[in-house]
Design a protein around this motif. Structure first.
Motif, PDB file in Angstrom:
ATOM      1  N   ASN A 188       2.189  -3.594  -2.596  1.00  0.00           N
ATOM      2  CA  ASN A 188       3.294  -4.336  -1.756  1.00  0.00           C
ATOM      3  C   ASN A 188       2.639  -5.692  -1.322  1.00  0.00           C
ATOM      4  O   ASN A 188       1.755  -5.985  -0.728  1.00  0.00           O
ATOM      5  CB  ASN A 188       3.479  -3.678  -0.488  1.00  0.00           C
ATOM      6  CG  ASN A 188       4.533  -4.006   0.299  1.00  0.00           C
ATOM      7  OD1 ASN A 188       4.522  -5.301   0.660  1.00  0.00           O
ATOM      8  ND2 ASN A 188       5.353  -3.118   0.785  1.00  0.00           N
ATOM      9  N   MET A 190       3.558  -7.750   0.675  1.00  0.00           N
ATOM     10  CA  MET A 190       3.334  -7.960   2.052  1.00  0.00           C
ATOM     11  C   MET A 190       2.028  -7.636   2.649  1.00  0.00           C
ATOM     12  O   MET A 190       1.633  -8.160   3.843  1.00  0.00           O
ATOM     13  CB  MET A 190       4.521  -7.382   3.022  1.00  0.00           C
ATOM     14  CG  MET A 190       5.914  -7.871   2.690  1.00  0.00           C
ATOM     15  SD  MET A 190       7.105  -7.272   3.861  1.00  0.00           S
ATOM     16  CE  MET A 190       8.526  -7.918   3.467  1.00  0.00           C
ATOM     17  N   THR A 216      -1.149  -7.502   7.772  1.00  0.00           N
ATOM     18  CA  THR A 216       0.359  -7.824   7.266  1.00  0.00           C
ATOM     19  C   THR A 216       1.079  -8.575   8.378  1.00  0.00           C
ATOM     20  O   THR A 216       0.692  -8.361   9.852  1.00  0.00           O
ATOM     21  CB  THR A 216       1.107  -6.839   7.069  1.00  0.00           C
ATOM     22  OG1 THR A 216       2.403  -7.166   6.396  1.00  0.00           O
ATOM     23  CG2 THR A 216       1.330  -5.778   7.789  1.00  0.00           C
ATOM     24  N   ASN A 218       4.074  -8.074   8.986  1.00  0.00           N
ATOM     25  CA  ASN A 218       5.286  -7.068   9.064  1.00  0.00           C
ATOM     26  C   ASN A 218       5.022  -5.706   9.057  1.00  0.00           C
ATOM     27  O   ASN A 218       5.222  -5.136   8.155  1.00  0.00           O
ATOM     28  CB  ASN A 218       6.292  -7.492   7.782  1.00  0.00           C
ATOM     29  CG  ASN A 218       7.830  -6.797   8.178  1.00  0.00           C
ATOM     30  OD1 ASN A 218       7.844  -5.726   8.958  1.00  0.00           O
ATOM     31  ND2 ASN A 218       8.808  -7.548   7.638  1.00  0.00           N
ATOM     32  N   LYS A 220       6.079  -3.140  10.805  1.00  0.00           N
ATOM     33  CA  LYS A 220       7.455  -2.040  10.595  1.00  0.00           C
ATOM     34  C   LYS A 220       7.812  -1.846   9.120  1.00  0.00           C
ATOM     35  O   LYS A 220       7.789  -0.706   8.819  1.00  0.00           O
ATOM     36  CB  LYS A 220       8.476  -2.602  11.207  1.00  0.00           C
ATOM     37  CG  LYS A 220       9.729  -1.598  11.309  1.00  0.00           C
ATOM     38  CD  LYS A 220      10.849  -2.109  11.936  1.00  0.00           C
ATOM     39  CE  LYS A 220      11.810  -1.406  11.986  1.00  0.00           C
ATOM     40  NZ  LYS A 220      13.408  -1.760  12.872  1.00  0.00           N
ATOM     41  N   GLU A 221       7.718  -3.008   8.285  1.00  0.00           N
ATOM     42  CA  GLU A 221       7.897  -2.743   6.727  1.00  0.00           C
ATOM     43  C   GLU A 221       7.023  -1.873   6.190  1.00  0.00           C
ATOM     44  O   GLU A 221       7.179  -0.968   5.207  1.00  0.00           O
ATOM     45  CB  GLU A 221       8.059  -4.137   6.184  1.00  0.00           C
ATOM     46  CG  GLU A 221       8.405  -4.339   4.682  1.00  0.00           C
ATOM     47  CD  GLU A 221       9.854  -3.625   4.318  1.00  0.00           C
ATOM     48  OE1 GLU A 221       9.696  -3.075   3.147  1.00  0.00           O
ATOM     49  OE2 GLU A 221      10.545  -3.632   5.088  1.00  0.00           O
ATOM     50  N   ILE A 222       5.581  -2.090   6.556  1.00  0.00           N
ATOM     51  CA  ILE A 222       4.507  -1.419   5.691  1.00  0.00           C
ATOM     52  C   ILE A 222       4.389  -0.087   6.262  1.00  0.00           C
ATOM     53  O   ILE A 222       4.070   0.854   5.354  1.00  0.00           O
ATOM     54  CB  ILE A 222       3.326  -2.283   5.992  1.00  0.00           C
ATOM     55  CG1 ILE A 222       3.259  -3.673   5.458  1.00  0.00           C
ATOM     56  CG2 ILE A 222       2.131  -1.378   5.382  1.00  0.00           C
ATOM     57  CD1 ILE A 222       3.740  -3.723   3.808  1.00  0.00           C
ATOM     58  N   ASN A 224       7.218   1.912   7.111  1.00  0.00           N
ATOM     59  CA  ASN A 224       8.366   2.129   6.352  1.00  0.00           C
ATOM     60  C   ASN A 224       7.685   2.580   4.939  1.00  0.00           C
ATOM     61  O   ASN A 224       7.936   3.733   4.312  1.00  0.00           O
ATOM     62  CB  ASN A 224       9.288   1.579   6.536  1.00  0.00           C
ATOM     63  CG  ASN A 224      10.064   1.660   7.993  1.00  0.00           C
ATOM     64  OD1 ASN A 224       9.700   2.601   8.671  1.00  0.00           O
ATOM     65  ND2 ASN A 224      10.479   0.573   8.218  1.00  0.00           N
ATOM     66  N   TYR A 225       7.167   1.596   4.335  1.00  0.00           N
ATOM     67  CA  TYR A 225       6.703   1.638   3.144  1.00  0.00           C
ATOM     68  C   TYR A 225       5.617   2.740   2.654  1.00  0.00           C
ATOM     69  O   TYR A 225       5.562   3.728   1.875  1.00  0.00           O
ATOM     70  CB  TYR A 225       6.120   0.394   2.482  1.00  0.00           C
ATOM     71  CG  TYR A 225       5.401   0.155   1.008  1.00  0.00           C
ATOM     72  CD1 TYR A 225       6.293   0.189   0.008  1.00  0.00           C
ATOM     73  CD2 TYR A 225       4.049   0.026   0.944  1.00  0.00           C
ATOM     74  CE1 TYR A 225       5.543   0.245  -1.229  1.00  0.00           C
ATOM     75  CE2 TYR A 225       3.491   0.261  -0.215  1.00  0.00           C
ATOM     76  CZ  TYR A 225       4.207   0.035  -1.358  1.00  0.00           C
ATOM     77  OH  TYR A 225       3.625   0.044  -2.621  1.00  0.00           O
ATOM     78  N   GLN A 228       6.986   6.386   2.907  1.00  0.00           N
ATOM     79  CA  GLN A 228       7.849   6.731   1.684  1.00  0.00           C
ATOM     80  C   GLN A 228       6.797   7.239   0.347  1.00  0.00           C
ATOM     81  O   GLN A 228       7.509   7.485  -0.663  1.00  0.00           O
ATOM     82  CB  GLN A 228       8.642   5.851   1.325  1.00  0.00           C
ATOM     83  CG  GLN A 228       9.936   5.636   2.428  1.00  0.00           C
ATOM     84  CD  GLN A 228      10.407   4.455   2.237  1.00  0.00           C
ATOM     85  OE1 GLN A 228      10.619   3.502   1.075  1.00  0.00           O
ATOM     86  NE2 GLN A 228      11.339   4.007   3.323  1.00  0.00           N
ATOM     87  N   LYS A 240       4.494   1.600  16.222  1.00  0.00           N
ATOM     88  CA  LYS A 240       4.818   0.224  15.712  1.00  0.00           C
ATOM     89  C   LYS A 240       3.848  -0.402  14.795  1.00  0.00           C
ATOM     90  O   LYS A 240       3.791  -1.214  13.985  1.00  0.00           O
ATOM     91  CB  LYS A 240       4.864  -0.883  17.224  1.00  0.00           C
ATOM     92  CG  LYS A 240       6.118  -0.540  17.746  1.00  0.00           C
ATOM     93  CD  LYS A 240       6.173  -1.441  18.935  1.00  0.00           C
ATOM     94  CE  LYS A 240       7.238  -1.247  20.017  1.00  0.00           C
ATOM     95  NZ  LYS A 240       7.742  -2.283  20.672  1.00  0.00           N
TER      96      LYS A 240
END
Length: 583
Positions: A188, A190, A216, A218, A220-222, A224-225, A228, A240
């Motif tokens: 990723n 980010m 990072t 971001n 929140k994005e990591i 979620n990443y 998954q 958070k």
């Protein structure tokens, strides 16, 4: 990871076969089957790859390519992967229940003894065993005495300690899982940085959870990443900047995220042991500073300083950089303040490996195959140290066979330029302390490694005398000095002060055995031995080519013990080593 489950099943099968192995006619054939399962269990327990992954990538052929795994055992592994059980094992359990096999996990209780205790007294748990030994029931049985009960109670005490160890991961289990997670995060864009932290970064001998940090902009994005990822079984907690999850191999993963400017503080905060962190924070407060994962706050000026890397973090405090392996609060903070930390042995400092086995004893490869691997690892010399005759279960070599083996090693060596093959032996230290080969044979070898392989429960004074006699008998390395197997066997009782003095006096190196379930000598004893001027040999004790790669765990253990390059004999140039071996 299914490796520990499979290893346990094969160990249990070996135990049952021992129980069945009653008639003299079947004893020899039965012994070979027992050894096959024991060896397979040992190899599987130390594999760095999951058997399930190996099977899915290459099928049953890939399983059979694992040293020690033949057609029958490979088929049983395949059966477990596909069905979750092994029918042959399930059938054995009908006559030999797991609660009876469990008794053999207590040190000193063999398969035959476990069977007697189960059938005569109905003992099917450790609690019942302890109660029976305490109440004097066991001594009433034929061939059992009061001392038998004392030995059993001592074994139960060791068993309880081992149970705690078994609930943690070996480095070979935790490492590949952590690498998988890091590889995924680094894909990723980010994620600016990510590292494993905690006990795994410190290379502690066993691991609880796997802790990872990432930088990072971001979070929140990591988060979620990460959630998954295909290796995530389920989410345990989510915030958070944090997420805890269970890996598909049933290992807990904890990911902590901060900005890149705070990465150095974050890395430090989550790497050190609790004791190290408390000690450093206590020192900081006395100097009007407050340390956290967000940085270092100057309490006088009320200013928070941020650190993108660890080196600037330590520099701000006026400390010498403390390597991760040392962060256990064993004097490293005081030494760092005085800028007196040793330059630890590096992971690329070894010139060779002095303890490896071929197929002439219980290894799985030829001399030439090991030599090819040694050259790939950029070694300058390589020690072939097969077992001696006293260890019959490992197909040990007699005096004459050792000398013929030496000639064969020298013959093979002519085919390899840039590599010196040393003809040695792992010599059995008998219960009396005598070596199981003749002194004149030992003198003809390039090196002798003396190891204890039996009678582990001797009294401290007896065991100490036994090892001291071996040290004075001409060996140059004391193999896996404490005899421990993490989660399986406790170290034997010995007066280490006397051992260290003798090793220093007679120029005998203490082995740091790299097998993950050994890591023997352990880190704290290495540090103690250094005070007596002892030298060390970091060896793989390889029984197969892939075992040679385990050497990094021995190096990590040496680093945790504060060892430097000069204190490890197999970092030396060949000429210096050969001279030392003949002292």
């Amino acid at each position: 990871m299914i490796n520990p489950k499979i290893a346990k099943i094969f160990n249990n099968i070996a135990v049952v076969l021992e129980m069945e192995n009653n008639s003299p006619a079947s004893a020899k054939a039965g012994r070979f089957r027992i050894m096959a399962y024991e060896k397979a269990a040992e190899i599987i327990a130390n594999l760095t790859k999951d058997l399930e992954d190996i099977y899915h990538q290459g099928g049953i052929k890939a399983l059979k390519d694992i040293p020690g795994v033949g057609e029958t055992i490979a088929a049983q592994i395949e059966e477990f992967i596909r069905t979750g059980e092994i029918k042959d094992y399930k059938q054995l359990l009908k006559e030999y229940p797991e609660k009876m096999i469990l008794l053999t996990e207590v040190p000193g209780i063999g398969p035959k003894t476990a069977m007697v205790l189960y059938k005569k007294l109905g003992i099917g748990s450790i609690a019942k065993l302890e109660k029976a030994a305490q109440s004097g029931q066991i001594r009433k049985l034929s061939h059992f005495k009061e001392q038998s009960e004392k030995n059993i109670l001592r074994g139960i005490k060791q068993y309880k300690i081992r149970t705690k160890e078994r609930n943690r991961l070996l480095l070979t289990t935790a490492g590949p899982i952590a690498d998988e997670v890091l590889d995924y995060l680094r894909k990723n864009k980010m994620v600016k940085k990510c590292d494993v932290v905690g006990s795994l970064r410190r290379m502690k001998e066993t691991i609880g959870d796997i802790d990872i940090v990432a930088a990072t902009a971001n979070a929140k994005e990591i988060i979620n990443y990460f959630s998954q990822a295909v290796f995530i079984k389920n989410i345990l907690a989510k915030g958070k900047t944090k997420i805890s999850a269970l890996h598909t191999k049933n290992v807990r993963l904890d990911l902590e995220i901060l900005s890149a400017r705070d990465y150095g503080s974050l890395l430090h905060h989550f790497t050190g042991s609790k004791e190290h962190n408390v000690a450093l924070r206590t020192w900081a407060v006395k100097n009007n500073l407050k340390i956290s994962e967000y940085g270092i706050k100057d309490l006088r000026k009320k200013k928070l300083h941020h650190f993108a890397d660890e080196k600037s973090f330590f520099k701000f405090l006026g400390l010498q950089y403390i390597e991760p392996e040392l962060r256990e609060n064993r004097g490293e903070i005081e030494a760092a303040l005085a800028h007196n930390l040793p330059k630890l042995i590096g992971y690329d400092d070894l010139q060779g490996d002095l303890h490896c086995h071929t197929n002439k004893s219980d290894g799985h490869n030829t001399i030439a195959e090991l030599a090819v691997k040694a050259l790939k690892m950029k070694y300058k010399y390589f020690g072939i140290s097969d077992h001696t005759v006293g260890l019959g279960v490992a197909s040990g070599l007699s005096d004459q066979q050792l000398l013929r083996h030496k000639a064969e090693i020298q013959k093979v060596n002519k085919k390899f330029k840039g590599l010196k093959l040393l003809a040695g032996a792992e010599i059995n230290i008998t219960a009396s302390g005598k070596l199981d080969i003749k002194p004149e044979t030992l003198k003809k070898l390039d090196l002798g490694i003396g190891s204890v392989h039996s009678a582990f429960n001797q009294e401290k004074a007896v065991m100490t005398k036994r090892i001291l006699l071996a040290i004075k008998s001409g060996i140059k390395i004391l193999g896996h000095p404490s005899g421990r197997l993490i989660g399986r066997r406790q170290a034997y009782a010995v007066d280490w002060l006397e051992i260290f003095k003798a090793c220093a006096k007679y120029k005998v190196a203490l082995e740091i055995n790299s097998f993950p379930e050994r890591l023997d000598l352990k880190d704290t004893l290495i540090k103690d031995a250094l005070a007596y001027g002892c030298k060390f040999a970091i060896n793989s004790d390889a029984h197969a080519l892939e075992h040679m790669d385990l050497i990094k765990y021995g190096i990590a253990t040496a680093r945790r013990g504060w060892a430097t390059k000069n204190e490890v004999i197999n970092t030396w140039e060949l000429g210096k080593l050969l001279k030392w071996l003949k002292i």
